[in-house]
Scaffold this motif. Structure first.
Motif, PDB file in Angstrom:
ATOM      1  N   UNK A  22      31.610 -20.106  19.970  1.00  0.00           N
ATOM      2  CA  UNK A  22      31.569 -18.864  18.963  1.00  0.00           C
ATOM      3  C   UNK A  22      31.416 -19.053  17.704  1.00  0.00           C
ATOM      4  N   UNK A  23      30.210 -17.927  17.301  1.00  0.00           N
ATOM      5  CA  UNK A  23      29.727 -18.047  16.051  1.00  0.00           C
ATOM      6  C   UNK A  23      30.756 -17.213  15.012  1.00  0.00           C
ATOM      7  N   UNK A  24      31.283 -16.300  15.561  1.00  0.00           N
ATOM      8  CA  UNK A  24      31.886 -15.437  14.726  1.00  0.00           C
ATOM      9  C   UNK A  24      33.535 -15.870  14.676  1.00  0.00           C
ATOM     10  N   UNK A  25      34.094 -15.421  13.478  1.00  0.00           N
ATOM     11  CA  UNK A  25      35.634 -15.577  13.285  1.00  0.00           C
ATOM     12  C   UNK A  25      36.216 -14.108  13.413  1.00  0.00           C
ATOM     13  N   UNK A  26      37.060 -13.933  14.245  1.00  0.00           N
ATOM     14  CA  UNK A  26      37.605 -12.828  14.473  1.00  0.00           C
ATOM     15  C   UNK A  26      38.568 -12.205  13.599  1.00  0.00           C
ATOM     16  N   UNK A 106      47.866  -2.956  16.330  1.00  0.00           N
ATOM     17  CA  UNK A 106      47.960  -4.207  15.081  1.00  0.00           C
ATOM     18  C   UNK A 106      47.901  -5.422  15.962  1.00  0.00           C
ATOM     19  N   UNK A 107      47.089  -6.196  15.412  1.00  0.00           N
ATOM     20  CA  UNK A 107      46.772  -7.661  15.742  1.00  0.00           C
ATOM     21  C   UNK A 107      45.612  -7.545  16.842  1.00  0.00           C
ATOM     22  N   UNK A 108      44.980  -6.206  17.151  1.00  0.00           N
ATOM     23  CA  UNK A 108      43.829  -6.383  17.841  1.00  0.00           C
ATOM     24  C   UNK A 108      42.671  -7.121  17.198  1.00  0.00           C
ATOM     25  N   UNK A 109      41.597  -7.635  17.880  1.00  0.00           N
ATOM     26  CA  UNK A 109      40.508  -8.222  17.101  1.00  0.00           C
ATOM     27  C   UNK A 109      39.472  -6.889  17.008  1.00  0.00           C
ATOM     28  N   UNK A 110      39.177  -6.758  15.783  1.00  0.00           N
ATOM     29  CA  UNK A 110      38.103  -5.747  15.490  1.00  0.00           C
ATOM     30  C   UNK A 110      36.738  -5.865  15.093  1.00  0.00           C
ATOM     31  N   UNK A 111      36.583  -7.080  14.209  1.00  0.00           N
ATOM     32  CA  UNK A 111      35.254  -7.317  13.722  1.00  0.00           C
ATOM     33  C   UNK A 111      35.250  -9.040  13.610  1.00  0.00           C
ATOM     34  N   UNK A 112      34.265  -9.423  13.647  1.00  0.00           N
ATOM     35  CA  UNK A 112      33.703 -10.806  13.553  1.00  0.00           C
ATOM     36  C   UNK A 112      32.734 -11.219  12.214  1.00  0.00           C
ATOM     37  N   UNK A 113      33.215 -12.180  11.648  1.00  0.00           N
ATOM     38  CA  UNK A 113      32.433 -12.491  10.548  1.00  0.00           C
ATOM     39  C   UNK A 113      31.890 -14.024  10.905  1.00  0.00           C
ATOM     40  N   UNK A 114      30.555 -13.911  10.373  1.00  0.00           N
ATOM     41  CA  UNK A 114      29.684 -15.137  10.649  1.00  0.00           C
ATOM     42  C   UNK A 114      29.119 -15.714   9.211  1.00  0.00           C
ATOM     43  N   UNK A 115      29.550 -16.977   9.009  1.00  0.00           N
ATOM     44  CA  UNK A 115      28.834 -17.540   7.874  1.00  0.00           C
ATOM     45  C   UNK A 115      27.406 -17.702   7.841  1.00  0.00           C
TER      46      UNK A 115
END
Length: 139
Positions: A22-26, A106-115
């Motif tokens: 996975x590229x993204x951090x959830x 609460x606790x749902x994955x919403x967004x992903x961050x990619x460096x």
């Protein structure tokens, strides 16, 4: 400096990747929120990010929410490396472009961050330093 996350609320988990490729951090939601069609909401992720000066965190909506009409209001969030110095946490600004209400638990994955790394133009000579938080680098 390296790169990583600092969580400011003990009830929120640190962003993490779902698989080894996975590229993204959830990022998860620290609250429950119902987003009605046309509504905009801002959710404080309770997460700060740090990275090297030639890097940024690109934030994207998770496809599971995008397929239901939820997007980031600015399409892709760009968290510059100097945003860490403001002491502010990352905000998830969402809009429901769909026709049905969407419940984020609460606790749902919403967004992903990619460096990501970025390059500078040969004649770049900017010396201005950030003086504020969210949206502070624009005019």
């Amino acid at each position: 400096m390296k790169r990583g996350f600092i969580v400011t609320n003990d009830s929120v988990s640190k962003p993490k990747r779902s698989t080894s490729r996975s590229a993204g951090y959830d990022f998860v939601s620290p609250v429950e929120v119902l987003i009605k069609p046309g509504d905009k909401v801002m959710i404080d992720s309770c997460v700060r990010v740090y990275c090297n000066k030639n890097e940024y965190l690109a934030c994207h909506i998770r496809s599971s929410l995008g397929s239901r009409g939820i997007t980031l209001t600015n399409c892709t969030g760009i968290i510059d490396s100097d945003y860490f110095d403001t002491g502010n946490t990352i905000k998830m600004m969402l809009i429901n472009n769909g026709e049905e209400p969407v419940l984020i638990d609460k606790g749902d994955r919403v967004m992903q961050g990619i460096f990501c790394e970025y390059l500078l133009a040969d004649d770049d000579d900017v010396t201005v330093e950030r003086t504020g938080g969210l949206g502070s680098t624009g005019n």
